[in-house]
Motif scaffolding. Structure first.
Motif, PDB file in Angstrom:
ATOM      1  N   UNK A 246      31.763  29.473  35.907  1.00 14.67           N
ATOM      2  CA  UNK A 246      31.888  28.468  36.952  1.00 14.67           C
ATOM      3  C   UNK A 246      33.025  28.861  37.881  1.00 14.67           C
ATOM      4  N   UNK A 247      33.113  28.191  39.012  1.00 12.57           N
ATOM      5  CA  UNK A 247      34.196  28.421  39.946  1.00 12.57           C
ATOM      6  C   UNK A 247      33.835  29.252  41.151  1.00 12.57           C
ATOM      7  N   UNK A 248      32.625  29.761  41.199  1.00 13.53           N
ATOM      8  CA  UNK A 248      32.209  30.550  42.347  1.00 13.53           C
ATOM      9  C   UNK A 248      32.031  29.685  43.576  1.00 13.53           C
ATOM     10  N   UNK A 249      31.930  30.347  44.714  1.00 14.61           N
ATOM     11  CA  UNK A 249      31.752  29.627  45.960  1.00 14.61           C
ATOM     12  C   UNK A 249      32.016  30.508  47.148  1.00 14.61           C
ATOM     13  N   UNK A 250      32.175  29.872  48.295  1.00 15.93           N
ATOM     14  CA  UNK A 250      32.439  30.570  49.549  1.00 15.93           C
ATOM     15  C   UNK A 250      33.926  30.526  49.863  1.00 15.93           C
ATOM     16  N   UNK A 251      34.485  31.670  50.183  1.00  9.81           N
ATOM     17  CA  UNK A 251      35.900  31.754  50.512  1.00  9.81           C
ATOM     18  C   UNK A 251      36.091  32.737  51.662  1.00  9.81           C
TER      19      UNK A 251
ATOM     20  N   UNK B 172      40.777  37.247  52.396  1.00 14.07           N
ATOM     21  CA  UNK B 172      42.180  37.003  52.143  1.00 14.07           C
ATOM     22  C   UNK B 172      42.442  35.791  51.278  1.00 14.07           C
ATOM     23  N   UNK B 173      41.415  35.029  51.012  1.00 14.17           N
ATOM     24  CA  UNK B 173      41.550  33.831  50.221  1.00 14.17           C
ATOM     25  C   UNK B 173      41.525  34.095  48.729  1.00 14.17           C
ATOM     26  N   UNK B 174      41.561  33.017  47.967  1.00  8.27           N
ATOM     27  CA  UNK B 174      41.604  33.105  46.510  1.00  8.27           C
ATOM     28  C   UNK B 174      40.555  32.211  45.877  1.00  8.27           C
ATOM     29  N   UNK B 175      40.199  32.572  44.673  1.00 12.50           N
ATOM     30  CA  UNK B 175      39.230  31.814  43.910  1.00 12.50           C
ATOM     31  C   UNK B 175      39.513  32.054  42.435  1.00 12.50           C
ATOM     32  N   UNK B 176      39.294  31.049  41.617  1.00 14.18           N
ATOM     33  CA  UNK B 176      39.467  31.219  40.185  1.00 14.18           C
ATOM     34  C   UNK B 176      38.162  30.914  39.466  1.00 14.18           C
ATOM     35  N   UNK B 177      37.683  31.892  38.733  1.00 14.98           N
ATOM     36  CA  UNK B 177      36.476  31.738  37.949  1.00 14.98           C
ATOM     37  C   UNK B 177      36.829  31.373  36.514  1.00 14.98           C
ATOM     38  N   UNK B 178      35.933  30.660  35.869  1.00 16.60           N
ATOM     39  CA  UNK B 178      36.117  30.288  34.481  1.00 16.60           C
ATOM     40  C   UNK B 178      34.907  30.708  33.668  1.00 16.60           C
ATOM     41  N   UNK B 179      35.159  31.042  32.434  1.00 19.45           N
ATOM     42  CA  UNK B 179      34.100  31.392  31.499  1.00 19.45           C
ATOM     43  C   UNK B 179      34.353  30.639  30.209  1.00 19.45           C
TER      44      UNK B 179
END
Length: 119
Positions: A7-12, A15-22
């Protein structure tokens, strides 16, 4: 069998950040080394059961950070300085052994979460 859920995917933006979880369907993810892969099974990162070992793919080293919280039964992938080339479906995978960068060493896989880096 271990069922993994990303989970945690998306549009960014670039230069931005995103955090995925498993996470796993059972409370035993701490017994497994976990890896992240993208594209056609390109190696991203892996972490050992107790987080004693962390290994990163060349394309993400210095930008991505893998971590885990076994009490919460979750493995994270913090992605910083994202670029369009990071756009992919990201998969987490687990194996009841040490870390490995080879996707063939992982018997359990999630369905993936889409990450899109675009302005």
């Amino acid at each position: 069998q271990v069922h993994l859920i990303e989970s945690g995917g998306g549009l960014v933006q670039p230069g931005g950040s995103l955090r995925l979880s498993c996470t796993a369907s059972t409370p035993t993810l701490g017994d497994y080394a976990v890896g992240w892969f993208r594209h056609e099974r390109e190696f991203v990162a892996t972490i050992s059961t107790r987080a004693w070992s962390k290994v990163y793919g060349d394309s993400v080293r210095g930008r991505f950070t893998i971590s885990r919280d076994n009490a919460k039964n979750i493995v994270y992938l913090q992605m910083d300085s994202l670029a369009p080339d990071d756009t992919a479906v990201y998969y987490c995978a687990a194996r009841p052994a040490g870390t490995s960068a080879d996707p063939n060493d992982y018997p359990y896989w999630g369905q993936g979460t889409q990450v899109t880096v675009s302005s």
